[in-house]
Scaffold this motif. Structure first.
Motif, PDB file in Angstrom:
ATOM      1  N   SER A   1       1.082  -1.299   0.099  1.00 59.18           N
ATOM      2  CA  SER A   1      -0.047   0.130   0.042  1.00 59.18           C
ATOM      3  C   SER A   1       0.816   1.144   0.001  1.00 59.18           C
ATOM      4  N   LYS A   2       1.867   1.620   1.124  1.00 65.11           N
ATOM      5  CA  LYS A   2       3.198   2.092   0.444  1.00 65.11           C
ATOM      6  C   LYS A   2       3.277   2.000  -0.516  1.00 65.11           C
TER       7      LYS A   2
ATOM      8  N   ALA B   1       1.122   4.191  -2.863  1.00 67.51           N
ATOM      9  CA  ALA B   1       0.376   5.222  -2.473  1.00 67.51           C
ATOM     10  C   ALA B   1       2.170   6.712  -2.570  1.00 67.51           C
ATOM     11  N   THR B   2       3.446   5.897  -3.333  1.00 67.73           N
ATOM     12  CA  THR B   2       4.611   6.487  -3.313  1.00 67.73           C
ATOM     13  C   THR B   2       4.986   6.944  -3.935  1.00 67.73           C
TER      14      THR B   2
ATOM     15  N   GLU C   1       2.483   9.020  -5.814  1.00 62.26           N
ATOM     16  CA  GLU C   1       2.952  10.697  -5.079  1.00 62.26           C
ATOM     17  C   GLU C   1       3.477  11.740  -6.188  1.00 62.26           C
ATOM     18  N   ASP C   2       4.509  10.093  -6.742  1.00 70.78           N
ATOM     19  CA  ASP C   2       5.630  10.815  -8.029  1.00 70.78           C
ATOM     20  C   ASP C   2       4.792  10.880  -8.852  1.00 70.78           C
TER      21      ASP C   2
END
Lengths: 135, 624
Positions: free
Chosen positions: A77-78, A81-82, A85-86
């Motif tokens: 999940s992280k 999300a990362t 974000e990029d």
């Protein structure tokens, strides 16, 4: 498969540049490309297994995390999300260097479609109706 | 209430058959019931139910086969039952029901939850599997429940809610209270793991709760939950059973360990927002109240806490804070910080008085000691008119001595004082912009930064943009500071479109040249050697001097260099072209010197390495 990510990027960027006189090159974008290509190695198994798919809004999505062990779901999940974000930073940066924030929706749509078009067979992508389908 | 709207009793040669249209009970409704009893076969009974409905579940076409079945005018009993539904394996159960007292005694033993699931939708969420024992004794005025789960696993369709290997026990008692029930329950979860996006937890939770239940609402008036290694929280909830959603809830924690709470509860949430990692220690107390579709209030208290960003670049310690917030009224927050660190720069203690009201945060007159000066905020206002926060502030840096800064940063000693005023900084659309200019008086000249922006300041990908202008820096002081030969004169500079990430440059277009005007201009042999060394061993710079061998200091007319950085490559230029090269130093008088550079492109990291080597006195260049 780092090359695959870069290839996908180049197709998307080239397609986008063809839309008009748009600048898709800046130091920040170079950094983002590098970061996304690096992360692609971690994401690729999840693309291949269908856990993560390419969404129609230019993001990646946790499509089917049920097959991921519970203790690893936070990490996946992280990762998603990362990556998103990029991707969001990429779209914003293109609008910023071209001086037109109103283009962000179009930029997202163009990148999303190109990424989906160029995704390898076996990956899951989201159609215009929102349905997921395996390429 | 038992209602026999239609009953038919028929006696055949070997069995008795009883049909009941409907049974109403506070806990369930049953329709289309038929009971077949074979009085000649030692208590064999079969019960068929067309439809069985509770508040949350409805199942159809059930067949219960009972051994030892008993039916009298006062009670019905099935001590060994097998419940069939479709082609699934039967479920073992037993029950008895006393008509006069209306006491139901119901037991499930070692039932496979996957089989239970097949009885009908809504029985268990998320395709649960595992095994369970259930004992329910329910009368008109009192009920006892015990549920034991073993090896339970489940997965929601979107994968955001899942459990695995869960062992748990729930016990509850309830007593009639008006038109509903007053209940107490106890939960133990000693084994297994649970993922409730974005949170993950490995067992170690105990809870006690009490409340009321009626046909309309589930009210948990007190729910005490204890999490191993974190602490305890007390909560309350009012749930509308008809609407299927909460009407209000609230919680208050005991003093809990901040480190565990952040790692387990805050960081997963920050990860979803792609906010960099947060390190925390100390203790905290939290509370919150939600009602009418929104958060109404919260409180955050910190006791002797330390907070630091994941890179350890910014850290605040000895924090004691009381932050109350109300949606519809002013509140006053007090935050006291004992000490801090900004990179290598130590920060003194300070207080932040803040006024909160809904989506508004205001602060004023915050003063943070920095070495012998201070950082200060005259005014700060954050608001959220739409989905995103916007904020603005005015403040600055006041009277911080550069020698102390350079000592703290372990760089060559600088002279002067750092004072900068930020008249109107704003944050909007993920861009933090400093209005006005930041001015630093240093090296007897002035450095001015304009158009300062931080892009995505809350992300790990934050970038710094600026245009920097330098005027009349004393080259003598500058070169002495950095052990860069010896040059007398004045220096002007422009760094346009400077873009930094992680304090490393991504791009800029920089030019430095001797200032116009009348002042002494000399350059030492050492400085020429250092400039040549930066050009590299490939003979990037050629020095023409006459007669160079007999002098250590030369006059110059102009000196200058430009570097345009892109894609980690610096494209160099001088003050003017010279054949295939460019002039870096243009001599004047006797002895005259001229330095020409030929290397147009140089790797940025290599250039930095060479500059560092020159400053460290390791250059090998020789002027013949």
């Amino acid at each position: 498969m780092r090359n695959l990510a870069i290839t996908l990027w180049l197709f998307a960027a080239a397609a986008f540049a063809q839309q008009g006189n748009l600048d898709v090159d800046s130091p920040a974008i170079t950094q983002l490309k590098s970061s996304m290509a690096e992360r692609h190695r971690a994401l690729e198994p999840y693309y291949n297994s269908g856990v993560v798919g390419l969404a129609r809004d230019g993001t990646v999505a946790l499509r089917d995390p049920a097959t991921v062990p519970l203790a690893q779901r936070q990490a996946v999940s992280k990762l998603v999300a990362t990556e998103n974000e990029d991707r969001a930073a990429l779209y914003r940066e293109i609008t910023r260097i071209n001086g037109n924030p109103a283009w962000e929706t179009d930029i997202r749509a163009t990148f999303a479609q190109r990424w989906i078009d160029r995704a390898p067979a076996g990956w899951w992508v989201q159609s215009a109706t929102g349905a997921w389908q395996k390429k | 209430m038992l209602a026999m709207l239609a009953a038919a009793l028929s006696v055949h040669a070997q069995s008795i058959s009883l049909s009941v249209d409907t049974i109403h009970h506070p806990a369930f409704d049953a329709e289309g019931i038929r009971v077949d009893i074979n009085p000649f076969d030692h208590g064999i009974g079969d019960i068929f139910i067309k439809r069985l409905r509770s508040s949350s579940t409805e199942v159809h076409d059930l067949h219960l086969h009972c051994d030892g079945f008993r039916l009298s005018d006062n009670h019905i009993e099935c001590p060994q039952g097998l419940l069939h539904s479709g082609k699934q394996p039967p479920i073992k159960l037993s029950f008895s029901y006393v008509f006069s007292s209306r006491v139901l005694n119901f037991t499930l033993r070692d039932v496979d939850l996957a089989h239970l699931q097949t009885l009908g939708s809504g029985i268990l969420p998320y395709g649960a599997s595992g095994r369970a024992d259930l004992t329910l004794v329910a009368g008109s005025n009192h009920a006892d429940l015990k549920l034991v789960l073993r090896g339970v696993a489940f997965n929601s369709p979107d994968g955001n809610h899942a459990g695995d290997g869960i062992a748990a026990q729930l016990t509850a008692v309830a007593d009639r209270h008006g038109d509903g029930w007053a209940w107490q329950a106890r939960l133990e979860w000693p084994q297994g793991e649970l993922y409730w996006a974005p949170w993950y937890r490995k067992a170690g939770i105990r809870g006690e709760a009490s409340g009321t239940l009626n046909s309309r609402t589930l009210d948990i008036s007190l729910f005490r939950l204890t999490l191993d290694k974190v602490g305890s929280v007390t909560a309350a909830l009012n749930w509308d059973r008809l609407l299927g959603k909460p009407m209000r809830w609230g919680f208050v924690t005991d003093e809990i360990d901040l480190s565990s709470a952040v790692d387990e509860w805050v960081q997963p949430w920050l990860d979803q927002l792609a906010i960099p990692k947060l390190h925390a220690s100390g203790h905290t107390r939290l509370s919150g109240e939600w009602a009418d579709g929104r958060l109404q209030s919260f409180f955050v208290g910190l006791e002797n806490a330390t907070l630091a960003d994941g890179n350890g670049y910014l850290e605040f310690s000895a924090i004691n804070a009381s932050v109350p917030w109300l949606w519809n009224a002013d509140t006053r927050a007090e935050i006291a910080v004992g000490a801090g660190r900004w990179g290598e720069l130590p920060l003194g203690g300070f207080n932040i008085p803040a006024t909160l009201h809904g989506d508004n945060v205001r602060m004023q007159d915050v003063s943070i000691p920095l070495l012998d000066g201070r950082l200060y905020v005259d005014r700060f206002h954050a608001t959220r008119p739409e989905a995103d926060w916007r904020w603005n502030f005015s403040g600055g840096i006041e009277a911080v001595s550069l020698p102390k800064i350079s000592a703290a940063l372990k760089i060559p000693p600088l002279s002067g004082t750092l004072t900068a005023r930020v008249p109107d900084a704003t944050y909007e659309r993920s861009i933090f912009s400093l209005g006005g200019a930041m001015v630093i008086d240093v090296f007897d000249g002035r450095i001015t930064a304009r158009n300062l922006q931080v892009i995505e300041p809350m992300s790990r990908r934050q970038r710094f943009l600026a245009n920097v202008e330098m005027r009349r820096l004393d080259l003598g002081m500058l070169t002495r500071t950095f052990s860069f030969g010896s040059i007398t004169g004045r220096l002007d500079g422009e760094v346009k479109s400077l873009e930094l990430q992680g304090w490393k440059p991504l791009s800029f277009d920089a030019r430095f040249a001797s200032s116009p005007g009348d002042y002494p201009r000399t350059i030492s042999r050492g400085a020429l050697q250092d400039i040549s060394a930066i050009g590299g061993a490939a003979g990037a710079a050629a020095v023409k001097a006459s007669p160079v061998s007999f002098f250590n200091t030369f006059g110059y007319d102009r000196i200058g260099i430009g570097c345009k950085l892109k894609d980690k490559v610096c494209t160099l230029e001088g003050i003017e072209p010279d054949g295939k090269g460019y002039v870096l130093v243009k001599g004047s008088g006797i002895p005259a010197v001229k330095m020409i550079g030929y290397n147009r492109n140089i790797d940025w990291n290599l250039l930095v390495t060479r500059i560092q080597a020159v400053i460290a006195g390791k250059s090998k260049a020789v002027i013949e």
